[in-house]
Design a protein around this motif. Structure first.
Motif, short mmCIF file in Angstrom:
data_model
loop_
_atom_site.label_atom_id
_atom_site.label_comp_id
_atom_site.label_asym_id
_atom_site.label_seq_id
_atom_site.Cartn_x
_atom_site.Cartn_y
_atom_site.Cartn_z
N ALA A 1 0.60 6.90 -1.96
CA ALA A 1 -0.34 7.94 -2.41
C ALA A 1 -0.48 7.98 -3.92
CB ALA A 1 0.11 9.31 -1.89
N LEU A 2 0.25 7.11 -4.62
CA LEU A 2 0.16 7.00 -6.07
C LEU A 2 -0.46 5.64 -6.39
CD1 LEU A 2 0.75 7.97 -8.96
CD2 LEU A 2 3.09 7.10 -8.68
N GLU A 3 -1.75 5.64 -6.67
CA GLU A 3 -2.47 4.39 -6.93
C GLU A 3 -2.47 4.08 -8.42
OE1 GLU A 3 -6.79 2.26 -6.00
OE2 GLU A 3 -6.50 4.39 -5.59
N VAL A 4 -2.13 2.86 -8.77
CA VAL A 4 -2.05 2.44 -10.17
C VAL A 4 -3.10 1.35 -10.42
CG1 VAL A 4 -0.58 1.57 -12.01
CG2 VAL A 4 0.41 2.93 -10.15
N VAL A 5 -3.92 1.56 -11.46
CA VAL A 5 -4.96 0.60 -11.82
C VAL A 5 -4.69 0.11 -13.23
CG1 VAL A 5 -7.44 0.23 -12.15
CG2 VAL A 5 -6.63 1.85 -10.39
N LEU A 6 -4.45 -1.20 -13.39
CA LEU A 6 -4.25 -1.81 -14.70
C LEU A 6 -5.58 -2.33 -15.24
CD1 LEU A 6 -0.94 -3.87 -14.61
CD2 LEU A 6 -1.62 -2.29 -16.41
N THR A 7 -5.81 -2.13 -16.52
CA THR A 7 -7.09 -2.52 -17.10
C THR A 7 -7.23 -4.02 -17.27
OG1 THR A 7 -6.24 -2.35 -19.37
CG2 THR A 7 -7.25 -0.38 -18.41
N GLY A 8 -6.12 -4.75 -17.46
CA GLY A 8 -6.21 -6.11 -17.93
C GLY A 8 -6.42 -6.11 -19.44
N GLY A 9 -6.37 -7.30 -20.04
CA GLY A 9 -6.57 -7.39 -21.48
C GLY A 9 -5.49 -8.24 -22.14
N THR A 10 -5.49 -8.21 -23.45
CA THR A 10 -4.55 -8.98 -24.27
C THR A 10 -3.36 -8.10 -24.64
OG1 THR A 10 -6.38 -10.27 -25.18
CG2 THR A 10 -4.28 -10.33 -26.37
N ARG A 11 -2.15 -8.63 -24.52
CA ARG A 11 -0.94 -7.84 -24.71
C ARG A 11 -0.59 -7.71 -26.20
NH1 ARG A 11 4.42 -8.98 -21.11
NH2 ARG A 11 5.70 -7.22 -21.78
N THR A 12 -0.22 -6.51 -26.62
CA THR A 12 0.20 -6.24 -28.00
C THR A 12 1.73 -6.20 -28.08
OG1 THR A 12 0.38 -3.83 -27.87
CG2 THR A 12 -1.84 -4.75 -28.22
N PRO A 13 2.29 -6.14 -29.31
CA PRO A 13 3.75 -6.02 -29.43
C PRO A 13 4.32 -4.77 -28.77
CG PRO A 13 2.81 -6.73 -31.50
CD PRO A 13 1.66 -6.39 -30.61
N SER A 14 3.50 -3.73 -28.59
CA SER A 14 3.98 -2.50 -27.96
C SER A 14 3.65 -2.45 -26.47
CB SER A 14 3.40 -1.28 -28.66
OG SER A 14 1.98 -1.32 -28.63
N ASP A 15 3.34 -3.62 -25.87
CA ASP A 15 3.08 -3.73 -24.43
C ASP A 15 1.84 -2.98 -23.98
OD1 ASP A 15 5.19 -5.45 -24.07
OD2 ASP A 15 6.60 -3.88 -23.49
N ALA A 16 0.84 -2.89 -24.86
CA ALA A 16 -0.47 -2.37 -24.49
C ALA A 16 -1.38 -3.53 -24.16
CB ALA A 16 -1.05 -1.55 -25.63
N LEU A 17 -2.30 -3.31 -23.23
CA LEU A 17 -3.35 -4.28 -22.93
C LEU A 17 -4.63 -3.80 -23.63
CD1 LEU A 17 -2.66 -4.82 -19.13
CD2 LEU A 17 -1.99 -6.29 -21.04
N VAL A 18 -5.17 -4.64 -24.50
CA VAL A 18 -6.28 -4.24 -25.35
C VAL A 18 -7.34 -5.34 -25.37
CG1 VAL A 18 -4.74 -2.85 -26.78
CG2 VAL A 18 -5.28 -5.20 -27.46
N GLY A 19 -8.43 -5.07 -26.07
CA GLY A 19 -9.46 -6.07 -26.27
C GLY A 19 -10.65 -5.88 -25.34
N PRO A 20 -11.60 -6.81 -25.37
CA PRO A 20 -12.86 -6.63 -24.64
C PRO A 20 -12.70 -6.52 -23.13
CG PRO A 20 -12.76 -8.79 -25.74
CD PRO A 20 -11.62 -7.99 -26.24
N VAL A 21 -11.71 -7.19 -22.55
CA VAL A 21 -11.50 -7.07 -21.10
C VAL A 21 -11.08 -5.65 -20.75
CG1 VAL A 21 -10.09 -7.85 -19.15
CG2 VAL A 21 -10.96 -9.51 -20.80
N ALA A 22 -10.12 -5.11 -21.49
CA ALA A 22 -9.68 -3.73 -21.25
C ALA A 22 -10.82 -2.74 -21.51
CB ALA A 22 -8.48 -3.40 -22.14
N ASP A 23 -11.55 -2.95 -22.59
CA ASP A 23 -12.63 -2.03 -22.95
C ASP A 23 -13.72 -2.02 -21.87
OD1 ASP A 23 -11.12 -1.84 -25.22
OD2 ASP A 23 -12.54 -2.86 -26.52
N ALA A 24 -14.07 -3.20 -21.35
CA ALA A 24 -15.10 -3.29 -20.32
C ALA A 24 -14.65 -2.62 -19.03
CB ALA A 24 -15.46 -4.75 -20.06
N ALA A 25 -13.38 -2.79 -18.68
CA ALA A 25 -12.87 -2.15 -17.47
C ALA A 25 -12.96 -0.63 -17.58
CB ALA A 25 -11.42 -2.58 -17.22
N LEU A 26 -12.57 -0.10 -18.73
CA LEU A 26 -12.60 1.35 -18.92
C LEU A 26 -14.02 1.89 -18.97
CD1 LEU A 26 -9.71 1.55 -21.52
CD2 LEU A 26 -9.68 2.52 -19.21
N ALA A 27 -14.96 1.10 -19.49
CA ALA A 27 -16.35 1.55 -19.56
C ALA A 27 -16.95 1.77 -18.18
CB ALA A 27 -17.19 0.54 -20.34
#
Length: 282
Positions: A143-169
């Motif tokens: 009942a706890l669904e987790v959706v990862l954006t995808g993207g490029t990994r940063t030193p702080s373990d964030a996924l960022v960049g155009p792939v992540a931005d497009a997913a969130l849009a």
């Protein structure tokens, strides 16, 4: 366009704006990511710019504006304060919601609280944080669904960049919980240019935004601006926030929540390995 002409344009942008993103240069110059990075490397070797994750800055940019500590370092700082902020933020969560959690050590603590509370089900969490996704997935709750954006990994373990931005849009959530590197009178910042853009996408996809920032974030200014206070519905901090900051934030955000810190400042942070039970929540 010759390499020297491209580099002149890169340098002109840095001198005018103080920084430039690789992704923006790829689009405006019409060249590959690799070409832009080579141009920045040439300018850096000449001492004309300083390379940072995702772009370049002026060579005299203060180091604190561009330093990006890793996740393991950040999780050890202000542990009790971050835990207090995470507990207070839980009040904005209801069963049945779709949430977005940014990457970060405070959102990671909030994720541990969400994972430990079966009353907050069903729940959907969108995140660009690998550590956040790990602790939610470890709950083993259908009942706890987790959706990862995808993207490029940063030193702080964030996924960022155009792939992540497009997913969130393409998504809409009830509320975004946003961790930040620093806060000042003008708003929230981060040292990573690409992460700032993805954080803005997290804000845009939400009906409401809650910023999580313990008191040590006040007065810290990262290179890239995420948002101003007009975009913040709720800001959760802890009781150590200075009086002048509290006054300014109270007047600037929709709602300011100041969480009491129960544990002494030198006690260990609460972690997902010792996640609180629902009875521990305020």
């Amino acid at each position: 366009m010759l390499a020297s002409q491209r580099q002149e344009r890169v340098l002109a942008h840095v001198r005018t704006h103080g920084a430039v993103r690789v992704a923006d240069l790829v689009r405006t110059l019409g060249v590959s990511d690799m070409t832009v990075r080579r141009d920045i490397a040439e300018l850096a070797r000449a001492g004309l710019v300083r390379r940072v994750h995702g772009g370049a800055v002026a060579p005299d940019t203060p180091a604190r504006s561009t330093d990006e500590p890793g996740f393991e370092a950040k999780r050890t700082w202000a542990g009790p304060e971050k835990a207090a902020v995470a507990r207070a933020a839980l009040a904005d969560v209801e069963a049945g919601q779709a949430l977005a959690l940014s990457a970060g050590s405070t959102t990671w603590l909030l994720a541990s609280l969400l994972a430990a509370d079966p009353a907050l089900r069903p729940l959907t969490v969108v995140t660009n944080g690998l550590r956040v996704a790990d602790v939610l997935h470890a709950a083993g709750d259908d009942a706890l669904e987790v959706v990862l954006t995808g993207g490029t990994r940063t030193p702080s373990d964030a996924l960022v960049g155009p792939v992540a931005d497009a997913a969130l849009a393409a998504l809409r959530v009830d509320r975004t919980f946003l961790g930040v590197h620093g806060l000042d009178a003008d708003g929230a910042t981060t040292p990573n240019l690409a992460e700032a853009a993805t954080d803005r996408a997290l804000v845009r996809c939400a009906a409401a935004t809650t910023v999580l920032a313990d008191h040590t974030k006040w007065g810290i200014v990262g290179l890239a601006r995420i948002c101003g206070y007009d975009d913040v519905d709720t800001l959760v901090t802890d009781a150590g926030v200075p009086d002048d900051a509290r006054t300014h934030l109270s007047a600037s955000v929709g709602r300011l929540v100041v969480a009491p810190v129960d544990a002494p400042a030198d006690s260990p942070a609460r972690t997902p390995d010792a996640a609180p039970t629902p009875g521990d929540q305020p």
